[in-house]
Design an enzyme around this catalytic site. Structure first.
Site, PDB file in Angstrom:
ATOM      1  N   GLU A  51      80.808   2.592  37.942  1.00  0.00           N
ATOM      2  CA  GLU A  51      80.665   3.945  37.382  1.00  0.00           C
ATOM      3  C   GLU A  51      82.001   4.597  37.063  1.00  0.00           C
ATOM      4  O   GLU A  51      82.094   5.427  36.158  1.00  0.00           O
ATOM      5  CB  GLU A  51      79.862   4.845  38.335  1.00  0.00           C
ATOM      6  CG  GLU A  51      78.383   4.495  38.417  1.00  0.00           C
ATOM      7  CD  GLU A  51      78.061   3.490  39.519  1.00  0.00           C
ATOM      8  OE1 GLU A  51      79.005   2.874  40.068  1.00  0.00           O
ATOM      9  OE2 GLU A  51      76.866   3.327  39.836  1.00  0.00           O
ATOM     10  N   PHE A 113      67.831   8.334  50.973  1.00  0.00           N
ATOM     11  CA  PHE A 113      68.515   7.147  50.462  1.00  0.00           C
ATOM     12  C   PHE A 113      69.276   7.496  49.179  1.00  0.00           C
ATOM     13  O   PHE A 113      68.708   8.088  48.262  1.00  0.00           O
ATOM     14  CB  PHE A 113      67.502   6.025  50.196  1.00  0.00           C
ATOM     15  CG  PHE A 113      68.136   4.806  49.591  1.00  0.00           C
ATOM     16  CD1 PHE A 113      69.082   4.075  50.310  1.00  0.00           C
ATOM     17  CD2 PHE A 113      67.818   4.397  48.305  1.00  0.00           C
ATOM     18  CE1 PHE A 113      69.689   2.960  49.754  1.00  0.00           C
ATOM     19  CE2 PHE A 113      68.419   3.285  47.744  1.00  0.00           C
ATOM     20  CZ  PHE A 113      69.358   2.568  48.467  1.00  0.00           C
ATOM     21  N   GLN A 114      70.507   7.119  49.129  1.00  0.00           N
ATOM     22  CA  GLN A 114      71.403   7.391  47.984  1.00  0.00           C
ATOM     23  C   GLN A 114      71.485   8.882  47.665  1.00  0.00           C
ATOM     24  O   GLN A 114      71.636   9.269  46.514  1.00  0.00           O
ATOM     25  CB  GLN A 114      70.999   6.575  46.750  1.00  0.00           C
ATOM     26  CG  GLN A 114      71.211   5.079  46.968  1.00  0.00           C
ATOM     27  CD  GLN A 114      71.169   4.261  45.698  1.00  0.00           C
ATOM     28  OE1 GLN A 114      70.437   4.579  44.766  1.00  0.00           O
ATOM     29  NE2 GLN A 114      71.949   3.180  45.651  1.00  0.00           N
ATOM     30  N   LYS A 163      65.193  13.494  40.670  1.00  0.00           N
ATOM     31  CA  LYS A 163      64.286  12.557  40.027  1.00  0.00           C
ATOM     32  C   LYS A 163      62.948  13.194  39.660  1.00  0.00           C
ATOM     33  O   LYS A 163      62.391  12.921  38.597  1.00  0.00           O
ATOM     34  CB  LYS A 163      64.069  11.343  40.950  1.00  0.00           C
ATOM     35  CG  LYS A 163      63.457  10.155  40.221  1.00  0.00           C
ATOM     36  CD  LYS A 163      63.435   8.927  41.116  1.00  0.00           C
ATOM     37  CE  LYS A 163      62.845   7.731  40.368  1.00  0.00           C
ATOM     38  NZ  LYS A 163      62.757   6.548  41.244  1.00  0.00           N
ATOM     39  N   MET A 482     106.393   0.783  39.752  1.00  0.00           N
ATOM     40  CA  MET A 482     106.873   2.144  39.965  1.00  0.00           C
ATOM     41  C   MET A 482     107.021   2.429  41.460  1.00  0.00           C
ATOM     42  O   MET A 482     107.946   3.126  41.877  1.00  0.00           O
ATOM     43  CB  MET A 482     105.925   3.149  39.308  1.00  0.00           C
ATOM     44  CG  MET A 482     106.522   4.530  39.146  1.00  0.00           C
ATOM     45  SD  MET A 482     108.058   4.532  38.195  1.00  0.00           S
ATOM     46  CE  MET A 482     107.454   4.835  36.542  1.00  0.00           C
TER      47      MET A 482
END
Lengths: 584, 171
Positions: A51, A113-114, A163, A482
């Site tokens: 993502e 969940f999630q 949802k 760097m």
């Protein structure tokens, strides 16, 4: 006014808002939206592999087109993985709308969940965010979100959609005209401020333009106006990392980038100027160096669309709040109306030419065909080989990014995509993916370091899936260069964890993903290797082995003034006092 | 190396915002994220349709920081207006405190006497305690509480400051 499911409303709103591409990754809490997108006739969904990459790809899409990037991810880890890219877009003012799935409203707050508190987590890394609790609100919120993401100072907006709100039906409505009841950024500059700016510019003996990403965000016309104003006034111009491309690098007024790894002439001009005209730039610490020594002789005009940028770091003499393009146009109009002619800046230019004579971007190198490739040479060779191709260049973050900024020349806006504010390693490759999707026929090259690239290297799969001809050009020095450079400067070369150990064989990796892999080892192979990369259809990864211990100069060390640049490697001391060490 | 901080001045800000979920978190989060101070914060819905809330924040910082705080607040999407009442001049500040004092004998009498001087109201009493309600600016409330510490103070609740500019004009 039509009755439809929340998921259908999301897709309908995307269509109504002219969205053609969504970068995303499915998951439980966004399945209804994914179903609504299934085989959609106009909206193309690009399936990334992580993502974070979806957000950077959306940034690449946005930066290369000027249109907002759109991201669709699921709840919980989908949303948290997106946070880095959202923050990156906030710091670099990139218009982006991120749709996140959320657990159903009935489960919010139960550690489902999630589940994560997406609006809580993204509250301070977005320009604005929404949790939609009612499907009837989806239409107005979607339209308002795009308005906020793209108006005023652009930025990311998150819309968190539970949802059950996606499944429930409601009425889809489109606001006829969006005028937010509290968010109304000032776009049109104040006439009195413009008049004052015109007089200050006309009176200046040692003016310098200091421009930034705001000019790019103001659209290509703003770059045209900038060129016109610079030509009218005859003043030198420098730019921040984010502003590269707004002014052509082959123009004799161009001083190069300023700041920590900017040119000597740009930094000296800022230090000695009697007037700085800042346009869409925010006096970042990478630009100013030590603040009490910043531009001590200069009056400052600050043109910015964000009032909070004014006087945030450097107090200015004149603030012009508004869109950079409109402000530039108004100054040009005012300049011409007053009948001003460019002053004789001959004495100022003679001083600038004196600083230019240090040739601060020169670097030592061997010329034999079997010699090590200096990374600066590699960037210059890439620039030379792509002249006339009008390429889009993205970078990761580190030494290679600074070398690209110093040695690659840009003539137009929206060709240079880099992570400036947040400095996100892992930005460049997915940004190249987004830019390539938006510009399928253009040459898109990600100049990468071998360390940064590995932060989102999984996107090789995305590129293979959509047959994108993205080119990755790795300046491989086997170091987080760097970090190593700072350890050399600050910690007597104690290289704590900065070696890129256990690197993959990038050529074999290319093969594994169905890409073409090339390796360039010596100076003699450089030009032909770059030519092969450009001429090879499809995605190519080039493992360009460069001199391992080269460092990026010139450099203003941490906590130093513009006048205290390190020009050459042998100027390095190797130690620093605590005050300097404590600065980033 | 030692870390030093600048001294500042006290400012009272009145902010009107959309009365929606998350606004307060956005504003307080801005203060923590950017390292600004909050001395007190009050918030309540103020419009007949419950669409607007007014937040009063007492903050502290050097003038450039106060200017930044106002600019940063002003660019938040749900913020309608930010007014620096301290900068504007004459304004009225009030806060309410509920002060519980326990004790018997002389201390109890002394507490009641001082409450009278401060025009604090007794809103609850038992044989061994009082709850006083005191209204005033923060200094007055501070002084009353300091005196009550000598008279058996056991608990304090304060609202924080609400403030409004003098005169006929609205924000």
């Amino acid at each position: 006014m039509t009755e439809m499911s929340g998921a259908d409303m999301v897709v309908q709103a995307l269509v109504d808002l002219g969205v053609d591409t969504v970068f995303g990754y499915p998951g439980g809490a966004v399945l209804p939206i994914y179903d609504a997108l299934y085989k959609h006739p106009t909206i193309k969904h690009i399936l990334v592999r992580h993502e974070q990459a979806a957000t950077h790809a959306a940034e690449g899409y946005a930066r290369s087109t000027g249109k907002p990037g759109v991201v669709l991810v699921t709840s919980g880890p989908g949303a948290t993985n997106a946070v880095t890219g959202i923050t990156d877009a906030l710091l670099d003012s990139i218009p982006m709308v991120v749709l996140t799935g959320q657990v159903p409203t009935t489960l919010i707050g139960t550690d489902a969940f999630q589940e994560c508190d997406t609006v809580g987590i993204t509250r301070h890394c977005t320009k604005h965010n929404y949790l939609v609790m009612d499907p009837d609100r989806l239409g107005p919120i979607m339209h308002e979100a795009f308005h906020i993401a793209t108006h005023g100072r652009p930025g990311p907006v998150v819309i968190d959609i539970p949802k059950n709100v996606q499944v429930a039906t409601g009425t889809y409505s489109v606001p006829a005209f969006i005028q937010h009841n509290s968010y109304r950024p000032q776009v049109e500059p104040d006439a009195a401020a413009i008049a004052a700016a015109v007089e200050m510019i006309a009176a200046a003996e040692r003016p310098v333009f200091y421009t930034g990403g705001g000019v790019i965000n103001a659209g290509p016309d703003a770059s045209v106006s900038l060129r016109q104003l610079v030509a009218l006034t005859g003043a030198p111009i420098t730019s921040t990392l984010m502003g590269l491309g707004a002014f052509p690098s082959d123009d004799d007024k161009w001083l190069g980038m300023l700041g920590m790894h900017g040119t000597y002439e740009a930094n000296m001009a800022m230090n000695r100027a009697d007037l700085i005209i800042a346009v869409g730039a925010r006096f970042d610490d990478r630009v100013t160096g030590r603040l009490d020594a910043f531009a001590p002789e200069a009056k400052k005009i600050h043109i910015d669309i964000d009032r909070s940028s004014i006087n945030k770091i450097v107090p200015v003499d004149l603030a012009v709040i508004g869109d950079a393009g409109r402000a530039l146009d108004a100054i040009i109009a005012g300049w011409q109306a007053a009948g001003h002619k460019a002053r004789d800046l001959g004495e100022w230019w003679r001083r600038v030419d004196g600083w230019r004579a240090t040739r601060c971007l020169d670097f030592p190198e061997k010329k034999e065909p079997d010699a090590d490739i200096m990374p600066q040479r590699a960037v210059r060779a890439l620039f030379d080989a792509t002249r006339g191709c009008d390429p889009i260049i993205t970078t990761e973050v580190g030494q290679h990014q600074m070398w690209a900024a110093q040695h690659f020349g840009f003539s137009d806006p929206n060709r240079w995509l880099t992570s400036g504010g947040l400095g996100t390693m892992g930005y460049g490759f997915p940004a190249a993916v987004g830019a390539q999707i938006a510009n399928p026929d253009r040459l898109v090259i990600c100049i990468a370091g071998e360390a940064s690239l590995q932060m989102n290297i999984q996107e090789m799969g995305t590129v293979a899936q959509y047959r994108l001809p993205v080119k990755i050009f790795i300046l491989n020095n086997e170091w987080m260069g760097m970090v190593r450079q700072w350890q050399e400067l600050t910690y007597e070369s104690r290289y704590s964890n900065s070696y890129s150990d256990s690197l993959p064989d990038f050529v074999k990796l290319a093969d594994a993903y169905g890409w073409t892999g090339l390796r360039i080892d010596t100076l003699g192979e450089l030009e032909a290797g770059i030519r092969t990369m450009i001429d090879t259809p499809g995605p190519v990864i080039v493992d360009c082995r460069v001199a391992k211990l080269a460092n990026c100069f010139p450099m203003i060390p941490s906590g130093a003034a513009h006048t205290d640049m390190i020009l050459q490697p042998n100027d390095i001391v190797g130690t620093m006092d605590d005050e300097a060490k404590a600065l980033v | 190396m030692k870390i030093t901080t600048e001294t500042g001045e006290r400012h009272v800000l009145a902010i009107t915002v959309d009365n929606e979920a998350g606004v307060l978190a956005k504003i307080t989060g801005l203060f923590t994220a950017r390292g600004y101070n909050i001395e007190s914060l009050t918030v309540a819905d103020i419009s007949s349709d419950h669409a607007l809330s007014r937040i009063t924040i007492v903050t502290n910082g050097p003038p450039p920081v106060i200017d930044q705080i106002i600019a940063q607040l002003d660019r938040l999407v749900p913020v309608h207006s930010v007014t620096d009442l301290t900068d504007q001049g004459a304004h009225v500040e009030r806060e309410i405190a509920l002060v519980k004092v326990a004790g018997t004998g002389d201390k109890r009498i002394e507490a009641l006497r001082m409450a009278d001087v401060f025009r604090a109201k007794v809103v609850d009493t038992t044989l061994t305690s009082f709850i006083f309600e005191i209204t005033g600016n923060s200094d007055k409330v501070d002084r009353f509480i300091a005196l009550m510490r000598e008279c058996g103070l056991v608990e304090v609740g304060r609202t924080g400051v609400v403030a409004i500019a003098r005169g006929s004009e609205a924000l």
